[in-house]
Structure formats: C-alpha cells, structure tokens
Design a protein around this motif. Structure first.
Motif, mmCIF file in Angstrom:
data_model
loop_
_atom_site.group_PDB
_atom_site.id
_atom_site.type_symbol
_atom_site.label_atom_id
_atom_site.label_comp_id
_atom_site.label_asym_id
_atom_site.label_seq_id
_atom_site.Cartn_x
_atom_site.Cartn_y
_atom_site.Cartn_z
ATOM 1 N N PRO A 106 0.683 -9.186 7.017
ATOM 2 C CA PRO A 106 0.998 -9.344 5.590
ATOM 3 C C PRO A 106 1.783 -10.623 5.307
ATOM 4 C CG PRO A 106 2.447 -7.713 6.595
ATOM 5 C CD PRO A 106 1.425 -8.077 7.635
ATOM 6 N N LEU A 107 1.356 -11.369 4.290
ATOM 7 C CA LEU A 107 2.040 -12.593 3.896
ATOM 8 C C LEU A 107 2.789 -12.444 2.580
ATOM 9 C CD1 LEU A 107 -0.709 -15.249 4.743
ATOM 10 C CD2 LEU A 107 1.266 -14.577 6.135
ATOM 11 N N THR A 108 2.453 -11.417 1.793
ATOM 12 C CA THR A 108 3.090 -11.224 0.491
ATOM 13 C C THR A 108 4.287 -10.293 0.560
ATOM 14 O OG1 THR A 108 1.370 -9.577 0.059
ATOM 15 C CG2 THR A 108 1.061 -11.753 -0.899
ATOM 16 N N ALA A 109 4.540 -9.717 1.739
ATOM 17 C CA ALA A 109 5.704 -8.845 1.934
ATOM 18 C C ALA A 109 6.020 -8.835 3.425
ATOM 19 C CB ALA A 109 5.425 -7.431 1.437
ATOM 20 N N SER A 110 7.203 -8.365 3.774
ATOM 21 C CA SER A 110 7.566 -8.291 5.185
ATOM 22 C C SER A 110 6.862 -7.101 5.823
ATOM 23 C CB SER A 110 9.079 -8.131 5.337
ATOM 24 O OG SER A 110 9.472 -6.791 5.080
ATOM 25 N N PRO A 111 6.674 -7.118 7.166
ATOM 26 C CA PRO A 111 6.045 -5.967 7.835
ATOM 27 C C PRO A 111 6.912 -4.715 7.757
ATOM 28 C CG PRO A 111 6.900 -7.535 9.443
ATOM 29 C CD PRO A 111 7.007 -8.188 8.103
ATOM 30 N N GLN A 112 8.166 -4.868 7.352
ATOM 31 C CA GLN A 112 9.026 -3.707 7.124
ATOM 32 C C GLN A 112 8.641 -3.004 5.831
ATOM 33 O OE1 GLN A 112 10.115 -3.936 10.215
ATOM 34 N NE2 GLN A 112 12.253 -3.545 9.740
ATOM 35 N N GLN A 113 8.084 -3.777 4.882
ATOM 36 C CA GLN A 113 7.688 -3.212 3.593
ATOM 37 C C GLN A 113 6.208 -2.833 3.560
ATOM 38 O OE1 GLN A 113 8.987 -6.847 1.637
ATOM 39 N NE2 GLN A 113 10.601 -5.735 0.551
ATOM 40 N N VAL A 114 5.360 -3.689 4.139
ATOM 41 C CA VAL A 114 3.918 -3.445 4.197
ATOM 42 C C VAL A 114 3.476 -3.580 5.641
ATOM 43 C CG1 VAL A 114 1.647 -4.230 3.439
ATOM 44 C CG2 VAL A 114 3.602 -4.354 1.866
ATOM 45 N N GLU A 115 2.972 -2.512 6.201
ATOM 46 C CA GLU A 115 2.604 -2.534 7.614
ATOM 47 C C GLU A 115 1.380 -3.419 7.856
ATOM 48 O OE1 GLU A 115 2.067 1.310 9.233
ATOM 49 O OE2 GLU A 115 4.146 1.938 8.905
ATOM 50 N N PRO A 116 1.333 -4.109 9.001
ATOM 51 C CA PRO A 116 0.114 -4.834 9.367
ATOM 52 C C PRO A 116 -1.074 -3.876 9.442
ATOM 53 C CG PRO A 116 1.948 -5.419 10.806
ATOM 54 C CD PRO A 116 2.400 -4.243 9.999
ATOM 55 N N ASP A 164 -6.767 -17.448 10.007
ATOM 56 C CA ASP A 164 -7.470 -17.510 8.724
ATOM 57 C C ASP A 164 -6.784 -16.635 7.673
ATOM 58 O OD1 ASP A 164 -9.319 -19.246 9.704
ATOM 59 O OD2 ASP A 164 -10.958 -17.802 9.837
ATOM 60 N N LEU A 165 -6.866 -17.070 6.423
ATOM 61 C CA LEU A 165 -6.313 -16.324 5.299
ATOM 62 C C LEU A 165 -7.335 -15.311 4.794
ATOM 63 C CD1 LEU A 165 -4.005 -16.039 3.146
ATOM 64 C CD2 LEU A 165 -5.276 -17.723 1.784
ATOM 65 N N PHE A 168 -7.266 -9.769 -0.714
ATOM 66 C CA PHE A 168 -7.863 -8.628 -1.412
ATOM 67 C C PHE A 168 -6.754 -7.906 -2.163
ATOM 68 C CE2 PHE A 168 -6.881 -7.318 2.936
ATOM 69 C CZ PHE A 168 -6.085 -6.199 2.737
ATOM 70 N N GLY A 169 -7.131 -7.273 -3.276
ATOM 71 C CA GLY A 169 -6.160 -6.497 -4.039
ATOM 72 C C GLY A 169 -4.915 -7.271 -4.419
ATOM 73 N N ASN A 170 -5.059 -8.560 -4.738
ATOM 74 C CA ASN A 170 -3.927 -9.418 -5.100
ATOM 75 C C ASN A 170 -2.884 -9.538 -3.998
ATOM 76 O OD1 ASN A 170 -4.894 -9.941 -7.770
ATOM 77 N ND2 ASN A 170 -4.176 -7.911 -8.393
ATOM 78 N N THR A 171 -3.314 -9.352 -2.752
ATOM 79 C CA THR A 171 -2.430 -9.528 -1.608
ATOM 80 C C THR A 171 -3.020 -10.566 -0.665
ATOM 81 O OG1 THR A 171 -3.500 -7.731 -0.373
ATOM 82 C CG2 THR A 171 -1.591 -7.150 -1.736
ATOM 83 N N HIS A 172 -2.149 -11.169 0.131
ATOM 84 C CA HIS A 172 -2.560 -12.211 1.065
ATOM 85 C C HIS A 172 -2.177 -11.795 2.483
ATOM 86 C CE1 HIS A 172 -2.399 -14.271 -2.800
ATOM 87 N NE2 HIS A 172 -3.187 -15.202 -2.292
#
Length: 324
Positions: A106-116, A164-165, A168-172
């Motif tokens: 996840p690039l739009t949040a930390s892995p603590q907030q959004v899991e890989p 690569d980037l 989807f769903g307004n997330t990166h």
C-alpha cells in the motif's frame, strides 16, 4: 512479507529476500546517505526459515545496542532496533517478519492501517463483487499480468514487474516481486485441458450448472458466468461440425457474444473475470488456466477442448474429444 519502519522518516518498507543497506544508492535496496555508513554496509536475508541480518561494513551494526562486527550475523525478532555505524541515528525497527511473498504494497496508507495484499494465482480487485482489474500469474512465462475491466480485448494484458504501480478503487499500490520462481513451489500438476467441462442448463436456459471431470468430479454449482462459457462452447462445437480446425474453432466477436447474452460489454467482462477467478480457486494447481477464455483481435473463445452440454437430461452438444 517482512517490513521495517524507518524511524527518522516515519515510513515503512518491505524487505526483499536479500535486502542490502549502504551508502551507494545505485547498488543497495535501502540507501543511507551518511558518510560513516559503508557503501555496502549490511544485508538482511531470508534463509528459508527465518530472517537474519549480517554486518558487512567496517563501522559496525547495532541490534538493540549489541554490536555486530564485520561478518557477524544474527537472527531478527519483531521489535528489534537496528542502527548502522552510529547509535545516535534513529535507525530502523523490525515490524513484521513474514516470509517473502509476491504482493501489492500500500502506498496511500501505512501497512499498519491497510494490510498488503498477498498474491496467489488470481485476484479480482478491489473485490469480487465490483472488480476493476484482475491480477493473475501465468506459469509458462513465470510472469504476473494485470488486466483492466475495460481493457480492449485485442490488447494483451501488460506484465507486472517489481516496483510497478497498480491503481484501483482510488488507492495506489506497488507491486513487489519477492519470489524468484513464482508464487508457489514448482510441482507436478494437471493441465486445464485434462478436464472435461460438463454443462447442464435448465430447460428454460435460466440456470447453468458446471462440473469438471478428471479422475473425479468437481461441482462448480450454478453461476451466471457458466452460461457465458456454455455459449462459447456452443460456438466451438458448431465450428467443429463445420469442419474447422482446432485453432480456428469457436472465435466470436466480443460485441456479438454480449448481444447473445443480453448484457453490455462491462457486465460481460465482469462475468469473464469471475469465471477465471472461480476456476483458479477451484483448481489451484491446474496449469495454463488462461486457456479457459482466449482473446485475439476483438474476438473471444472457449479455449478448453473437452466439453459436453446437457439441456435437462438430454445431451445436446459435445466436442469431438469428449467422445474419445
């Protein structure tokens, strides 16, 4: 996959299976721009069982205040504090020690907030109900690909390579390729064309059940996308009756298929995604699953070679190989 916290920057980053640290930015995975850090200072490596750090520099590495001289190694534990060459620098903290895995970071949040998102075979993202893209692994090429829902059928799905980037769903997200030989260990398995597809539709053609037969029977139940597969199988059987060769059988323009199904192209593509997803989940070890539905030049076809179609209890169509 394991990841660390860069304490000074407040950012997280995943570890490569052999992850290097040092001052020479072009030659290491994590660059540390400090004059007292060696060009190649340390490495953290997965040894097949656990993560281990090795000090390579002359100015030392500290783990929780304990010094490692050049050549020393130590197993890592969650919570370990790592300092390179100078203990007064903020350093790094070990947050996760999971084994290496191909994943979306996840690039739009930390892995603590959004899991890989850990990748295994075939994924619909952001979810199965409202897919925007599919990410899948192709065994013959040992390569990941991503296919957007609205991608034109004549365009080949682009490869996914490390770094690569993905959006989807307004997330990166960033694609991280950790496995050298693919997401699963190579082993002996069946090819998708070893299976016979047995379609059974109701008399009013409102429902279609699908079973796969090879040594034993696998019931895939009733799904809307089974009728899409059945309709393409009909085209293939009709072409076989007309004497077309195997490579020429069953090709239908995508617009024509959507019209036959009574849906728009977006809805049809969702059904295609779901059909591939169900097959990948049901036959996780079967090889070359992209043969299920093949595309070229705006056309699509059912790529599997053995099938039977029943209406009620009556066999209405079958591929030549189903009678072998």
């Amino acid at each position: 996959m394991a990841y660390l916290l860069d304490v000074a920057a407040g950012t997280y980053f995943p570890l490569a299976p052999h992850h290097t640290f040092g001052r020479l930015a072009t030659s290491v995975d994590t660059a540390i721009n400090k004059p007292y850090v060696s060009k190649l200072h340390a490495a953290i490596e997965w040894n097949g069982d656990q993560w281990r750090i090795k000090n390579l520099g002359l100015n030392g590495t500290w783990i929780n205040g304990t010094s490692l001289i050049q050549g020393d190694t130590r197993d890592l534990a969650i919570g370990d504090e790592i300092h390179f060459a100078e203990q007064t620098d903020p350093g790094f903290r070990v947050i996760n020690l999971a084994p290496p895995a191909d994943m979306l970071w996840p690039l739009t949040a930390s892995p603590q907030q959004v899991e890989p998102i850990y990748l295994s075979r075939y994924h619909l993202l952001p979810n199965n109900d409202q897919p925007e893209l599919a990410i899948y692994y192709h065994e013959p090429t040992l390569q990941w690909y991503q296919e957007a829902l609205h991608q034109q059928s004549e365009h080949q799905a682009p490869e996914l390579n490390d770094g690569d980037l993905v959006q989807f769903g307004n997330t990166h997200w960033q694609f991280v390729r950790a496995q050298i030989y693919g997401p699963t260990e190579a082993k002996k398995s069946h090819h998708i064309n070893d299976y016979e597809f047995i379609f059974t539709m109701s008399l009013d053609e409102e429902t279609t059940q699908l079973k796969l037969q090879h040594q034993q029977t696998l019931d895939l139940a009733v799904r809307t996308h089974h009728y899409l597969l059945l309709q393409l199988a009909r085209h293939r059987a009709d072409d076989a009756k007309r004497g077309l060769d195997n490579k020429s059988q069953g090709w239908v323009y995508a617009d024509q298929l959507a019209a036959e199904l009574g849906v728009d192209s977006t809805h049809m593509n969702i059904q295609i995604f779901r059909a591939r997803k169900q097959l990948a989940d049901s036959l996780p070890d079967a090889q070359d699953q992209q043969c299920l539905l093949e595309r070229r030049g705006g056309k699509i076809r059912f790529g599997c070679e053995k099938f039977k179609i029943y209406k009620g209890e009556t066999l209405t169509l079958a591929s030549p190989l189903s009678f072998c």
